[in-house]
Write a protein that holds these residues in place. Sequence first.
Motif, PDB file in Angstrom:
ATOM      1  N   ALA A  49       0.832  -1.211   0.000  1.00  0.00           N
ATOM      2  CA  ALA A  49       0.000   0.000   0.000  1.00  0.00           C
ATOM      3  C   ALA A  49       0.865   1.259   0.000  1.00  0.00           C
ATOM      4  O   ALA A  49       0.563   2.229  -0.702  1.00  0.00           O
ATOM      5  CB  ALA A  49      -0.938  -0.007   1.201  1.00  0.00           C
ATOM      6  N   ALA A  50       1.949   1.255   0.764  1.00  0.00           N
ATOM      7  CA  ALA A  50       2.837   2.422   0.816  1.00  0.00           C
ATOM      8  C   ALA A  50       3.496   2.665  -0.541  1.00  0.00           C
ATOM      9  O   ALA A  50       3.618   3.811  -0.986  1.00  0.00           O
ATOM     10  CB  ALA A  50       3.896   2.238   1.898  1.00  0.00           C
ATOM     11  N   TYR A  53       0.862   4.070  -2.969  1.00  0.00           N
ATOM     12  CA  TYR A  53       0.543   5.458  -2.649  1.00  0.00           C
ATOM     13  C   TYR A  53       1.665   6.390  -3.111  1.00  0.00           C
ATOM     14  O   TYR A  53       1.407   7.453  -3.663  1.00  0.00           O
ATOM     15  CB  TYR A  53       0.308   5.634  -1.149  1.00  0.00           C
ATOM     16  CG  TYR A  53      -0.015   7.059  -0.780  1.00  0.00           C
ATOM     17  CD1 TYR A  53      -1.284   7.563  -1.006  1.00  0.00           C
ATOM     18  CD2 TYR A  53       0.944   7.898  -0.244  1.00  0.00           C
ATOM     19  CE1 TYR A  53      -1.588   8.872  -0.696  1.00  0.00           C
ATOM     20  CE2 TYR A  53       0.650   9.209   0.064  1.00  0.00           C
ATOM     21  CZ  TYR A  53      -0.625   9.691  -0.153  1.00  0.00           C
ATOM     22  OH  TYR A  53      -0.911  10.987   0.149  1.00  0.00           O
ATOM     23  N   ALA A  54       2.903   5.973  -2.891  1.00  0.00           N
ATOM     24  CA  ALA A  54       4.028   6.809  -3.321  1.00  0.00           C
ATOM     25  C   ALA A  54       4.049   6.970  -4.837  1.00  0.00           C
ATOM     26  O   ALA A  54       4.415   8.019  -5.357  1.00  0.00           O
ATOM     27  CB  ALA A  54       5.341   6.201  -2.838  1.00  0.00           C
ATOM     28  N   TYR A  56       1.280   6.461  -7.108  1.00  0.00           N
ATOM     29  CA  TYR A  56       0.078   6.969  -7.760  1.00  0.00           C
ATOM     30  C   TYR A  56      -0.739   7.950  -6.928  1.00  0.00           C
ATOM     31  O   TYR A  56      -1.641   8.577  -7.453  1.00  0.00           O
ATOM     32  CB  TYR A  56      -0.849   5.804  -8.137  1.00  0.00           C
ATOM     33  CG  TYR A  56      -0.213   4.828  -9.067  1.00  0.00           C
ATOM     34  CD1 TYR A  56       0.075   5.176 -10.376  1.00  0.00           C
ATOM     35  CD2 TYR A  56       0.121   3.552  -8.643  1.00  0.00           C
ATOM     36  CE1 TYR A  56       0.668   4.283 -11.236  1.00  0.00           C
ATOM     37  CE2 TYR A  56       0.712   2.644  -9.495  1.00  0.00           C
ATOM     38  CZ  TYR A  56       0.979   3.017 -10.792  1.00  0.00           C
ATOM     39  OH  TYR A  56       1.566   2.130 -11.637  1.00  0.00           O
ATOM     40  N   GLY A  57      -0.464   8.094  -5.667  1.00  0.00           N
ATOM     41  CA  GLY A  57      -1.353   8.876  -4.817  1.00  0.00           C
ATOM     42  C   GLY A  57      -0.760  10.141  -4.267  1.00  0.00           C
ATOM     43  O   GLY A  57      -1.095  10.536  -3.171  1.00  0.00           O
ATOM     44  N   ASP A  58       0.112  10.789  -5.009  1.00  0.00           N
ATOM     45  CA  ASP A  58       0.759  11.988  -4.499  1.00  0.00           C
ATOM     46  C   ASP A  58      -0.228  13.150  -4.477  1.00  0.00           C
ATOM     47  O   ASP A  58      -0.631  13.648  -5.524  1.00  0.00           O
ATOM     48  CB  ASP A  58       1.963  12.335  -5.368  1.00  0.00           C
ATOM     49  CG  ASP A  58       2.851  13.363  -4.721  1.00  0.00           C
ATOM     50  OD1 ASP A  58       2.465  13.900  -3.666  1.00  0.00           O
ATOM     51  OD2 ASP A  58       3.928  13.642  -5.266  1.00  0.00           O
TER      52      ASP A  58
END
Length: 144
Positions: A49-50, A53-54, A56-58
């Motif tokens: 998950a981390a 997120y790094a 695609y989820g910035d």
Amino acid sequence: MTEMHATLTPGAPVFPPGRYGRRREPGRRRPLLVWLLLAALVAGLGLVAAQLYARYGDPAYDAQVITYTDITDSGVSVDFRVTLPEGGSAVCLLRARSHDGAEVGRDEVAVSVGPGERHTTVQHRIATTARPFIGEVIRCRPAG
């Protein structure tokens, strides 16, 4: 007459000796092993998950459409505001769709902000193959 031991519980099946092999005692549960496996699974999922997120989820790259105007048969103008990291740059993907939802135009726009700034407003015209109904920003990602 067969001999019955007093240790048998009433209702327990009685098997002929030697026919089915040795009966095993019920296995001892290993709650520590189960908890360790569960902790390893949670840690592994947390790492995945981390990383996702790094990648695609910035949240530092955010775009909001202010308005879309000047709609003609060959294009639409889109005004949008982009939030970037201080002094950063990005590439934003814009799209125009027709009234039935089909994509009729797409364009990438390079956006940057100066030192000490985080926001900028951009106006861009998207060329289309048919009359658009809406212009939108799909996403912005780091330039590079």
